[in-house]
Design an enzyme around this catalytic site. Structure first.
Site, PDB file in Angstrom:
ATOM      1  N   LYS A   1       0.828  -1.225   0.000  1.00  0.00           N
ATOM      2  CA  LYS A   1       0.000   0.000   0.000  1.00  0.00           C
ATOM      3  C   LYS A   1       0.851   1.260   0.000  1.00  0.00           C
ATOM      4  CE  LYS A   1      -2.176  -1.207   3.762  1.00  0.00           C
ATOM      5  NZ  LYS A   1      -1.815  -2.631   3.912  1.00  0.00           N
ATOM      6  N   THR A   2       1.832   1.291   0.906  1.00  0.00           N
ATOM      7  CA  THR A   2       2.638   2.507   1.040  1.00  0.00           C
ATOM      8  C   THR A   2       3.403   2.806  -0.247  1.00  0.00           C
ATOM      9  OG1 THR A   2       2.876   2.229   3.429  1.00  0.00           O
ATOM     10  CG2 THR A   2       4.534   3.581   2.311  1.00  0.00           C
TER      11      THR A   2
ATOM     12  N   GLU B   1      -3.487   6.210   1.429  1.00  0.00           N
ATOM     13  CA  GLU B   1      -3.286   4.815   1.791  1.00  0.00           C
ATOM     14  C   GLU B   1      -4.454   4.381   2.666  1.00  0.00           C
ATOM     15  OE1 GLU B   1      -0.092   2.037   4.249  1.00  0.00           O
ATOM     16  OE2 GLU B   1       0.597   3.876   3.265  1.00  0.00           O
TER      17      GLU B   1
END
Length: 482
Positions: A126-127, A170
């Protein structure tokens, strides 16, 4: 602690004076940064001082080290980290005063109100994917707001109040936060069982992502990596609902494919092919197949938002990473030291594949810190198996974080499942002894990689110092730290 999401979610400008309990964390500090940019009065507290608190003070926040009831006597809203305990004095006092309490998810939703939100979800990546998309959009001339669970190397920041209408966020599933947001579009990198301390079963975890589909604007779109079985299943559900769905990956089922992947040192190169049409070659400055898939998802989203491939490519190729995602900490005595946040077996495997490319003919020496008792209990054996891709492994004890220790659930159980000869695997329960254990195993040309979501990130600089002392004794040269 779990703070319930209130029935009425207010926009940020109606929250009054906002205090963050755990303001130094990646999630809360980013939200605080955006609120400060909007002129909202912000204060906060954390267990220890940090460069994050220093940066927030410079932006106008009142930041305390330590928690005390008097810190909330002049505030209207408390935003509380999940790592905070129920008996935290600020939370106790806020409840006594009847103040508004918000979880991180509700606070982030409050700052995203009125923006066109692109939410990036998934078990892993995600990051990095959020960061790649943000930088790609910036190179297209856009100025999106963003909130990321890590710091961009380019800006040194994890959040920004942009001038445009786009907000890239995010969307964390660990505590169900992503089910609070209402994005115009979403990306899902993969769906694999994790955070079972919250969800209980793998089925419940997957069901949360199905519910996430209901949060996406029907007029928007979903980008999914169909190389992953869980995400591919989600794509089928999305298409059955009539939501525009873009599959990405290497498989024939992907709409936007990565072909001809090659890895050389710290770079990854692939050709982007959109439904049979070759868009062009992309060379990333980050290594590993998992990062290629992240970049492909970001590219697909950027294209769907209407931006040009060449501009998006420039952004992807300019991206140098985020803090704690295969981050180079420095070099000493001919040994490079990297640090990464990987804590799930598949994340470990992905980063070790990248480390192998970076190491070249050198060996990969890993220091791994299991994160959370509940995760180690469930995935400890798989963690150990994944670590077998290294040449030398030092396993630390479990970073318990918000949980309590449990007898028998420790780093030794992970080390016991590493499929290497006993002399190449070492369980070191003493944190302070880990840097020496890693430095002692490293030889010139090797790559040392520290892995885990806890305070293992502090080990790398100490390893470099020990290596430099060794270099000084032998005349091998000087250390370089990033």
């Amino acid at each position: 602690m779990i703070v319930p999401v209130p029935e009425e979610l207010l926009p940020a400008d109606r929250l009054g004076r906002v205090h963050f309990v755990g303001i130094g964390g990646a999630g809360l500090s980013g939200i605080a940064r955006i609120m400060l940019a909007r002129g909202i009065t912000v204060s906060g507290s954390d267990a220890k001082d940090s460069r994050t608190l220093e940066a927030l003070r410079a932006l106008g926040a009142r930041c305390h080290v330590g928690h005390a009831a008097e810190h909330v006597h002049d505030v209207d809203t408390l935003v509380v980290s999940t790592a905070v305990r129920e008996d935290n004095p600020e939370v106790v006092e806020a409840r006594a005063q009847g103040l508004r309490l918000l979880p991180r998810s509700a606070a982030l939703e409050s700052v995203m109100r009125g923006r066109r939100v692109v939410a990036v979800a998934g078990t892993h990546g995600k990051t990095t994917t959020t960061s790649l998309l943000t930088v790609a959009l910036q190179h297209c001339g856009a100025d999106p707001s963003f909130a990321i669970g890590g710091e961009l190397n380019e800006s040194g920041s994890n959040a920004h109040e942009g001038s445009g209408d786009l907000f890239v966020a995010e969307a964390d599933e660990s505590d169900g936060a992503f089910l609070v947001y209402s994005p115009a579009a979403a990306l899902v990198t993969n769906v694999e069982a994790d955070h079972l301390d919250n969800y209980g079963t793998e089925e419940a975890y997957h069901a949360a992502f199905t519910r996430f589909l209901d949060r996406i604007d029907p007029a928007g779109f979903l980008v999914v990596c169909v190389d992953d079985a869980g995400a591919a299943d989600l794509a089928e559900q999305s298409r059955a609902r009539g939501l525009t769905t873009v599959g990405v990956g290497e498989s024939a089922a992907a709409d936007l494919r990565a072909e001809g992947l090659t890895f050389a040192g710290s770079t990854s190169t692939f050709t982007a092919v959109d439904r049979g049409r070759r868009l062009g070659q992309v060379t990333l400055r980050i290594p590993g197949r998992h990062y290629v898939l992240d970049a492909l998802a970001a590219l697909a989203a950027g294209l769907r938002l209407g931006f040009a491939f060449d501009d998006l490519r420039r952004g992807l190729e300019a991206f140098t990473g985020t803090r704690r995602r295969m981050e180079l900490k420095g070099e000493a005595a001919g040994v490079r030291v990297y640090d990464s946040y990987a804590h799930h077996p598949n994340e470990i495997a992905g980063d070790l594949q990248a480390a192998r490319s970076l190491a070249g003919e050198g060996r990969v020496v890993v220091g791994f810190q299991p994160h959370l008792v509940s995760r180690t209990k469930i995935f400890g054996a798989a963690m150990g198996q994944a670590l077998g891709a290294a040449d030398e492994v030092v396993v630390m004890d479990v970073y318990v974080a918000r949980e309590d220790p449990e007898p028998g659930v420790n780093g030794a159980m992970v080390a016991g499942h590493v499929p290497l000869s006993p002399e190449r695997v070492h369980f070191e329960p003493s944190w302070s002894a880990v840097p020496a254990a890693l430095a002692g195993r490293a030889r010139p040309g090797d790559l040392v990689l520290t892995l885990g979501a806890g305070d293992v990130t502090l080990v790398g600089p100490e390893v470099l110092q020990l290596l430099q002392e060794r270099a000084d004794d032998t005349g091998e040269g000087h250390a370089q730290q990033d």
